[in-house]
Write a protein that holds these residues in place. Structure first.
Motif, mmCIF file in Angstrom:
data_model
loop_
_atom_site.group_PDB
_atom_site.id
_atom_site.type_symbol
_atom_site.label_atom_id
_atom_site.label_comp_id
_atom_site.label_asym_id
_atom_site.label_seq_id
_atom_site.Cartn_x
_atom_site.Cartn_y
_atom_site.Cartn_z
ATOM 1 N N GLY A 127 50.505 0.251 -25.317
ATOM 2 C CA GLY A 127 50.319 0.699 -26.692
ATOM 3 C C GLY A 127 49.530 -0.253 -27.556
ATOM 4 N N ILE A 128 48.819 -1.198 -26.954
ATOM 5 C CA ILE A 128 48.041 -2.196 -27.690
ATOM 6 C C ILE A 128 46.570 -1.793 -27.652
ATOM 7 N N THR A 129 45.940 -1.749 -28.812
ATOM 8 C CA THR A 129 44.535 -1.360 -28.898
ATOM 9 C C THR A 129 43.640 -2.510 -28.460
ATOM 10 N N ALA A 130 42.778 -2.249 -27.494
ATOM 11 C CA ALA A 130 41.812 -3.248 -27.024
ATOM 12 C C ALA A 130 40.486 -2.550 -26.754
ATOM 13 N N LEU A 131 39.397 -3.277 -26.941
ATOM 14 C CA LEU A 131 38.052 -2.743 -26.746
ATOM 15 C C LEU A 131 37.266 -3.674 -25.838
ATOM 16 N N LYS A 132 36.349 -3.098 -25.074
ATOM 17 C CA LYS A 132 35.437 -3.904 -24.257
ATOM 18 C C LYS A 132 34.181 -4.190 -25.066
ATOM 19 N N VAL A 133 33.749 -5.442 -25.047
ATOM 20 C CA VAL A 133 32.563 -5.872 -25.786
ATOM 21 C C VAL A 133 31.482 -6.251 -24.789
#
Length: 795
Positions: free
Chosen positions: A713-719
């Motif tokens: 449930g943790i928001t993470a994005l690939k950069v």
């Protein structure tokens, strides 16, 4: 206008949160937030409201014979000025004022020793933010009848006035002080404030020259690069607001030639050709980042172009802004340049007329934009008038239903007149032409003949560049499910997957080449490592056939190998979870579900905030189960998000070896070479490399970080970006409302004897910490600025 002046001043005062300072007894400026003053009553710790904060960090400590003991649990961030204790006994409560702005230091933690006694009544915290007067909650009176609420020229009279220049670089005189010329001749300056506290000494008003002189001792203890906001009041009621930014001694000093709190004017609905808005500056400055209204905007050619002498805000971006005052900040190599852009309309004229087929199909709507509340509209359709008073059923806000009004005509032209208070001379819009081809559009507007992408249904009528992006990403990810046909390309006939789509005329596409250019731009935004060819053909009904062929497949076909292994280390903080082997109560289950089949479909769904529903027997089903096994084994429900991300970082460091072999093999081969294409299909670039093989490069590791965080449930994005001169991928993760940078790939470094060494150096970085090694290029993550580092690494 008079009512709006008050609103603008309130907005500007609120925006001064970018720099907050206290005055000590000797009137020297400080850059820390003030320490809250605590009190205690009946189970509730209260404190005074500190100006310009994003919240308050509350910590509980044990009491050790009257002294502060160990921390109890995690720190809690609140926005109110009260905190209720839930347990009984003696405690130490610490409260720190915090800010999201990198220019501000958090306050010193204030401490109070309290005793909560057992009571039968529950303690409640009344009020909070809702009890305080909020100027944003006060309604602004509507304009008087007939009043044009926005000026046609420079609105200098109705904006707060300030210094003649922005003073983003501190020009010291021989005594170390500065003189600030003012923009307006007024009565004597009587008061000056810094963050609500009056500056009682260290300044004087030079009425002969219309300037404020500040003594040098005010700035002696102020660190270089500090942004100081001043508010000055005169005896005739004029308010001056301006900024001063300090610089180190010996620095070449120059004042930026920008009027402080003046406004660069942009007419949103001007009928004359415009080339955006150019703001020049006299000091050579390399723009590193741009913020508008406190939000960082992506560095793209559709938003702005910057050089060492000017910045040009592009037409497309300016049109996206609401009318009114917008504060811009340029973060440059020599300081912060701040100014305002005032977006207005020259009259009550309607603009951006277009025809909407999609919203209420099969009805056709004429739509428009207008910046002001008007009393009545009149649509002139092929010379026939339809007023909102006579045909109210055809008007809905800023739209007009023209279905059935064209008769036998195949084309029409329309304009819109807008009226304020029934005046006889309305503002008349430009004319918009329209050809009736709704019969040809029927199939394109039918959602049952469209597609589904990340849980959303789309038809094949493309209204905007954003919808074209969605179409392109869908065609890349699902190309193997599309029909194929032959396209005649410059290199001969090619078989490609395709979709037939109709493009809204507002997109300005008039030929196959311009359609292909729009499609190519959309494909270029796809942030995964693949290669493809594309084509476009105009069809007889005015639609376009868009084709794509993958010269490299976006799926793992080859297993990677490596000679390296992880060195033995006691730095990994991994502990077996209390979760059972069949545990399924993951936080991700609360999200909306979407169907996925492939590795990248699984990754994209989780990154976009969805719960994947893998097709039975698919690659996605296998990978999703492997990822959940990691979370079952090492993550407990009692962990904080900080601890969960820490665990994921350590698991990747311990269980994944970097694929040095593929990097060596790729050396010397250019991405344009056909031989390079096979590398896109190594599992190192995908979830498979991590979860199945334990060997991956940064791309596969960053994807897996997103998936594991998403399951919890943790928001993470690939950069995506550059690091050490080469392409690199890493992550941004949201914890307790704050963004942090994590580079799990760099947790391991190559060592002797084909070993890797592990460290926590790249866990929970800020933007400034990461920028020394990395240059970000992913447009959809640039907005998430990783500011003050509140999470120090600990275990």
């Amino acid at each position: 206008m008079k009512k709006r002046r008050i609103a603008f001043i309130s907005i500007v005062i609120l925006l001064t949160f970018v720099a907050t300072f206290l005055l000590s007894g000797c009137s020297l400026l400080k850059m820390s937030l003030p320490e809250p003053m605590l009190s205690y009553d009946n189970g509730v710790v209260s404190w005074n409201e500190v100006s310009f904060v994003s919240g308050y960090e509350v910590s509980l400590y044990s009491d050790e014979d009257g002294e502060q003991g160990d921390a109890l649990g995690e720190k809690v961030t609140v926005t109110s000025t009260k905190y209720a204790l839930s347990d009984d006994g003696f405690f130490w409560v610490g409260v720190k004022a915090i800010s999201e702005n990198a220019l501000l230091k958090d306050s010193v933690e204030a401490l109070i020793r309290v005793e909560k006694k057992n009571t039968e009544e529950d303690v409640t915290v009344p009020g909070g933010d809702d009890d305080r007067d909020d100027p944003d909650d006060k309604p602004v009176d509507p304009p008087a009848p007939g009043e044009d609420v926005m000026p046609a020229g420079t609105p200098s009279f109705d904006l707060p006035v300030g210094a003649e220049q922005s003073f983003n670089y501190l020009a010291k005189d021989s005594d170390g002080g500065i003189s600030v010329p003012l923009t307006k001749n007024t009565g004597r300056v009587t008061e000056i404030y810094v963050t609500g506290a009056e500056l009682t000494s260290g300044w004087s008003y030079d009425q002969a020259n219309g300037a404020i002189d500040f003594e040098g001792e005010l700035f002696e203890s102020v660190p270089s690069g500090t942004d100081i906001a001043f508010v000055a009041y005169t005896e005739d009621g004029t308010v001056f607001e301006f900024y001063v930014t300090t610089c180190s001694s010996g620095t070449v000093v120059a004042n930026v030639d920008l009027p402080s709190y003046g406004a660069y004017i942009y007419c949103k609905n001007s009928q004359s050709a415009q080339d955006g808005l150019t703001v020049g500056f006299t000091a050579s400055a390399s723009v590193q980042a741009v913020s508008v209204d406190g939000r960082k905007i992506a560095n793209s050619t559709t938003n702005y172009l910057a050089s060492s002498s000017e910045i040009n805000f592009r037409e497309k971006y300016l049109k996206s802004l609401d009318y009114g005052l917008h504060r811009a900040e340029l973060f440059t190599t020599v300081g912060i340049i701040d100014f305002y852009v005032f977006v207005y309309s020259s009259s009550i004229m309607c603009y951006d007329l277009s025809y909407e087929f999609d919203a209420q199909y099969p009805d056709v709507l004429l739509t428009w934009k207008v910046d002001y509340p008007v009393d009545a509209f009149e649509v002139i359709l092929n010379g026939v008038s339809y007023s909102s008073s006579e045909y109210p059923e055809r008007f809905d806000g800023n739209s007009f239903d023209l279905t059935g009004l064209m008769g036998s005509a195949s084309t029409c032209s329309a304009c819109v007149k807008s009226y304020v208070n029934g005046i006889d001379t309305p503002a008349t819009s430009a004319t918009a032409a329209y050809a009736d081809n709704t019969a040809q559009l029927k199939d394109y507007l039918d959602y049952s003949k469209g597609f589904t992408y990340l849980g959303e249904e789309y038809n094949r009528y493309v209204d905007s560049p954003e919808e074209m992006d969605v179409l392109a990403y869908y065609m890349i990810l699902y190309n193997y499910e599309l029909d194929t046909t032959s396209f005649n390309t410059t290199s001969g006939a090619k078989t490609m997957s395709y979709m037939d789509v109709y493009l809204n005329p507002s997109l300005g596409v008039s030929s196959s080449s311009s359609a292909m250019s729009l499609f190519a731009d959309a494909c270029s935004g796809y942030k995964e490592s693949i290669k493809y060819n594309y084509a476009a053909v105009k069809l007889s009904d005015g639609a376009y056939r868009l084709g794509i062929s993958m010269t490299s497949k976006n799926e793992a076909l080859y297993d990677s190998t490596t000679r390296y292994s992880e060195s033995s280390s006691n730095e990994f903080h991994l502990y077996i979870s209390a979760r059972q082997s069949g545990f399924e109560d993951f936080a991700i289950n609360a999200r909306e579900g979407v169907s996925v089949s492939t590795s990248d479909q699984l990754f994209f769904a989780i990154e976009a905030g969805y719960r994947p529903l893998p097709v039975e027997g698919s690659v996605a089903e296998k990978l999703y189960e492997l990822a959940k096994d990691v979370c079952r084994t090492y993550i407990d429900d009692g962990m904080t998000d900080y601890e969960k991300v820490h665990t994921i970082y350590d698991w990747l460091g311990k269980n994944v070896i970097y694929d040095y072999n593929i990097v060596s093999e790729m050396a010397g081969i250019e991405p344009s070479d056909a031989a390079y294409n096979k590398f896109y299909s190594y599992d190192s670039f995908y979830l498979e490399g991590v979860l199945e093989n334990g060997v991956a490069v940064c791309n596969g590791i960053a994807k897996t970080f997103v998936v594991l965080c998403g399951i919890e449930g943790i928001t993470a994005l690939k950069v995506n970006g550059q690091a050490s001169g080469g392409a690199h991928a890493w992550n941004k993760v949201l914890i307790n409302g704050k963004w942090y940078i994590v580079d799990s790939t760099w947790s391991n470094r190559k060592a002797s004897g084909y070993k890797e060494t592990f460290s926590h150096e790249y866990l929970f970085m800020t933007t400034s910490q990461s920028a020394s090694d990395r240059t970000e290029q992913t447009a959809d993550t640039i907005d998430f600025y990783c500011g003050d580092r509140l999470l120090e690494f600990s275990y």
